[in-house]
Write a protein that holds these residues in place. Structure first.
Motif, PDB file in Angstrom:
ATOM      1  N   SER A  59      18.543  92.101  74.234  1.00 13.05           N
ATOM      2  CA  SER A  59      18.510  93.091  73.146  1.00 13.05           C
ATOM      3  C   SER A  59      19.575  94.174  73.317  1.00 13.05           C
ATOM      4  O   SER A  59      19.954  94.831  72.345  1.00 13.05           O
ATOM      5  CB  SER A  59      17.127  93.736  73.073  1.00 13.05           C
ATOM      6  N   ASP A  60      20.076  94.357  74.522  1.00 19.48           N
ATOM      7  CA  ASP A  60      21.112  95.358  74.787  1.00 19.48           C
ATOM      8  C   ASP A  60      22.527  94.808  74.671  1.00 19.48           C
ATOM      9  O   ASP A  60      23.493  95.542  74.860  1.00 19.48           O
ATOM     10  CB  ASP A  60      20.933  95.951  76.191  1.00 19.48           C
ATOM     11  N   MET A  61      22.644  93.524  74.358  1.00 14.52           N
ATOM     12  CA  MET A  61      23.963  92.895  74.274  1.00 14.52           C
ATOM     13  C   MET A  61      24.558  93.058  72.883  1.00 14.52           C
ATOM     14  O   MET A  61      23.851  93.308  71.917  1.00 14.52           O
ATOM     15  CB  MET A  61      23.857  91.405  74.615  1.00 14.52           C
ATOM     16  N   ASP A  62      25.866  92.925  72.812  1.00 12.42           N
ATOM     17  CA  ASP A  62      26.563  92.984  71.533  1.00 12.42           C
ATOM     18  C   ASP A  62      26.172  91.787  70.665  1.00 12.42           C
ATOM     19  O   ASP A  62      25.726  90.753  71.172  1.00 12.42           O
ATOM     20  CB  ASP A  62      28.082  92.970  71.754  1.00 12.42           C
ATOM     21  N   ALA A  63      26.391  91.914  69.360  1.00 16.03           N
ATOM     22  CA  ALA A  63      26.064  90.823  68.441  1.00 16.03           C
ATOM     23  C   ALA A  63      26.922  89.588  68.701  1.00 16.03           C
ATOM     24  O   ALA A  63      26.443  88.457  68.627  1.00 16.03           O
ATOM     25  CB  ALA A  63      26.224  91.284  66.998  1.00 16.03           C
ATOM     26  N   THR A  64      28.194  89.805  69.007  1.00 12.02           N
ATOM     27  CA  THR A  64      29.083  88.686  69.335  1.00 12.02           C
ATOM     28  C   THR A  64      29.676  88.914  70.714  1.00 12.02           C
ATOM     29  O   THR A  64      29.939  90.050  71.115  1.00 12.02           O
ATOM     30  CB  THR A  64      30.230  88.548  68.309  1.00 12.02           C
ATOM     31  N   PHE A  65      29.882  87.816  71.416  1.00 13.72           N
ATOM     32  CA  PHE A  65      30.454  87.882  72.749  1.00 13.72           C
ATOM     33  C   PHE A  65      31.951  87.649  72.670  1.00 13.72           C
ATOM     34  O   PHE A  65      32.425  86.901  71.839  1.00 13.72           O
ATOM     35  CB  PHE A  65      29.809  86.832  73.655  1.00 13.72           C
ATOM     36  N   GLU A  66      32.667  88.283  73.556  1.00 20.57           N
ATOM     37  CA  GLU A  66      34.127  88.222  73.553  1.00 20.57           C
ATOM     38  C   GLU A  66      34.632  87.542  74.817  1.00 20.57           C
ATOM     39  O   GLU A  66      34.197  87.857  75.918  1.00 20.57           O
ATOM     40  CB  GLU A  66      34.661  89.657  73.492  1.00 20.57           C
ATOM     41  N   ILE A  67      35.536  86.583  74.628  1.00 16.89           N
ATOM     42  CA  ILE A  67      36.169  85.919  75.761  1.00 16.89           C
ATOM     43  C   ILE A  67      37.617  86.379  75.819  1.00 16.89           C
ATOM     44  O   ILE A  67      38.350  86.267  74.841  1.00 16.89           O
ATOM     45  CB  ILE A  67      36.107  84.391  75.616  1.00 16.89           C
ATOM     46  N   LEU A  68      38.017  86.889  76.969  1.00 16.92           N
ATOM     47  CA  LEU A  68      39.393  87.334  77.184  1.00 16.92           C
ATOM     48  C   LEU A  68      40.029  86.438  78.230  1.00 16.92           C
ATOM     49  O   LEU A  68      39.517  86.320  79.347  1.00 16.92           O
ATOM     50  CB  LEU A  68      39.435  88.781  77.670  1.00 16.92           C
ATOM     51  N   ASP A  69      41.147  85.844  77.885  1.00 22.14           N
ATOM     52  CA  ASP A  69      41.880  85.000  78.819  1.00 22.14           C
ATOM     53  C   ASP A  69      42.647  85.901  79.778  1.00 22.14           C
ATOM     54  O   ASP A  69      43.425  86.746  79.359  1.00 22.14           O
ATOM     55  CB  ASP A  69      42.837  84.081  78.064  1.00 22.14           C
ATOM     56  N   VAL A  70      42.408  85.719  81.069  1.00 24.30           N
ATOM     57  CA  VAL A  70      43.102  86.532  82.060  1.00 24.30           C
ATOM     58  C   VAL A  70      44.221  85.753  82.739  1.00 24.30           C
ATOM     59  O   VAL A  70      44.858  86.246  83.653  1.00 24.30           O
ATOM     60  CB  VAL A  70      42.124  87.101  83.119  1.00 24.30           C
ATOM     61  N   GLY A  71      44.461  84.536  82.286  1.00 23.03           N
ATOM     62  CA  GLY A  71      45.561  83.735  82.813  1.00 23.03           C
ATOM     63  C   GLY A  71      45.143  82.780  83.909  1.00 23.03           C
ATOM     64  O   GLY A  71      44.198  83.015  84.638  1.00 23.03           O
ATOM     65  N   ARG A  72      45.831  81.656  83.971  1.00 22.08           N
ATOM     66  CA  ARG A  72      45.620  80.631  84.995  1.00 22.08           C
ATOM     67  C   ARG A  72      44.214  80.046  84.984  1.00 22.08           C
ATOM     68  O   ARG A  72      43.684  79.674  86.022  1.00 22.08           O
ATOM     69  CB  ARG A  72      45.951  81.148  86.374  1.00 22.08           C
ATOM     70  N   GLY A  73      43.548  80.002  83.851  1.00 24.23           N
ATOM     71  CA  GLY A  73      42.256  79.342  83.753  1.00 24.23           C
ATOM     72  C   GLY A  73      41.049  80.241  83.625  1.00 24.23           C
ATOM     73  O   GLY A  73      40.274  80.101  82.698  1.00 24.23           O
ATOM     74  N   PRO A  74      40.804  81.163  84.557  1.00 25.82           N
ATOM     75  CA  PRO A  74      39.597  81.978  84.441  1.00 25.82           C
ATOM     76  C   PRO A  74      39.679  82.948  83.271  1.00 25.82           C
ATOM     77  O   PRO A  74      40.761  83.335  82.843  1.00 25.82           O
ATOM     78  CB  PRO A  74      39.530  82.743  85.760  1.00 25.82           C
ATOM     79  N   CYS A  75      38.506  83.311  82.773  1.00 26.45           N
ATOM     80  CA  CYS A  75      38.414  84.242  81.643  1.00 26.45           C
ATOM     81  C   CYS A  75      37.340  85.282  81.928  1.00 26.45           C
ATOM     82  O   CYS A  75      36.550  85.140  82.850  1.00 26.45           O
ATOM     83  CB  CYS A  75      38.044  83.492  80.367  1.00 26.45           C
ATOM     84  N   THR A  76      37.316  86.295  81.112  1.00 23.29           N
ATOM     85  CA  THR A  76      36.280  87.307  81.160  1.00 23.29           C
ATOM     86  C   THR A  76      35.386  87.130  79.949  1.00 23.29           C
ATOM     87  O   THR A  76      35.868  86.969  78.832  1.00 23.29           O
ATOM     88  CB  THR A  76      36.903  88.715  81.147  1.00 23.29           C
ATOM     89  N   LEU A  77      34.085  87.124  80.164  1.00 19.24           N
ATOM     90  CA  LEU A  77      33.107  87.038  79.087  1.00 19.24           C
ATOM     91  C   LEU A  77      32.427  88.393  78.970  1.00 19.24           C
ATOM     92  O   LEU A  77      31.628  88.779  79.822  1.00 19.24           O
ATOM     93  CB  LEU A  77      32.081  85.941  79.374  1.00 19.24           C
ATOM     94  N   ASN A  78      32.785  89.139  77.920  1.00 19.74           N
ATOM     95  CA  ASN A  78      32.170  90.442  77.668  1.00 19.74           C
ATOM     96  C   ASN A  78      30.976  90.251  76.752  1.00 19.74           C
ATOM     97  O   ASN A  78      31.093  89.633  75.697  1.00 19.74           O
ATOM     98  CB  ASN A  78      33.171  91.396  77.016  1.00 19.74           C
TER      99      ASN A  78
END
Length: 192
Positions: free
Chosen positions: A119-138
């Protein structure tokens, strides 16, 4: 779907997770940041730090510097050690999605478990590419930028994870199922 490497820190991470889980709470996914990829991002400091240390040692043996040698050595060691410290930090981090919330378990410095309810999370989740494969999931925003796992804008989530799209799908499905379960329990209590 587990993505945990077995390390010296794994038993304590699993113990902390077991202590944090509530009755009836199930783990749907658990993983760790890609510490190797993150360490390699910081390897530029090795290209600076090792020559820095060599030049400092040379300058000290030749008598070019005196009292400032300790400061220059500490600075060089900090440059060489930072990528290894980043790896150590990531090896002591565990990201978890349960049927009720998302958890970040960490044993670095002091043991902590940080949770975020659906319930405290955003309505949509954001994926940010940080390069070389791994990403950040906000998955949350409005958090203090000083908090761990938060960027400078206050977006919070899992940092440096592999296959962020699959993890996002697991998190979205868990949130939908939790919302449906809570709606069903509210209807049952309204009838009773």
């Amino acid at each position: 779907m587990d993505e945990i490497r077995s390390t010296l820190f794994t038993p304590k991470l699993r113990w902390l997770l077991a202590q944090a889980l509530q009755r009836g709470e199930r783990v749907l996914w658990q993983g760790q940041p890609d510490g190797i990829a993150r360490m390699l991002l910081w390897r530029i400091l090795w290209w600076i730090g090792f020559p820095w240390l060599a030049l400092t040692a040379l300058a000290f043996t030749r008598g070019w510097i005196g009292e400032s040698v300790m400061f220059l050595l500490v600075l060089g060691v900090a440059m060489v050690g930072t990528p290894l410290l980043v790896l150590l930090y990531d090896l002591q981090t565990l990201y978890v999605i349960t049927n009720r919330r998302a958890l970040i378990v960490r044993t670095f410095d002091k043991a902590t478990v940080t949770d975020t309810l659906f319930s405290d999370m955003d309505a949509t989740f954001e994926i940010l590419d940080v390069g070389r494969g791994p990403c950040t999931l906000n998955f949350a925003s409005g958090i203090s930028p000083r908090a761990s796992d938060t960027d400078y804008t206050g977006r919070y989530g899992f940092r440096w994870i592999r296959d962020a799209t699959a993890v996002r799908n697991i998190l979205e499905r868990a949130r939908r199922e939790d919302a449906a379960r809570q709606a069903g329990s509210r209807q049952d209590s309204a009838r009773g």
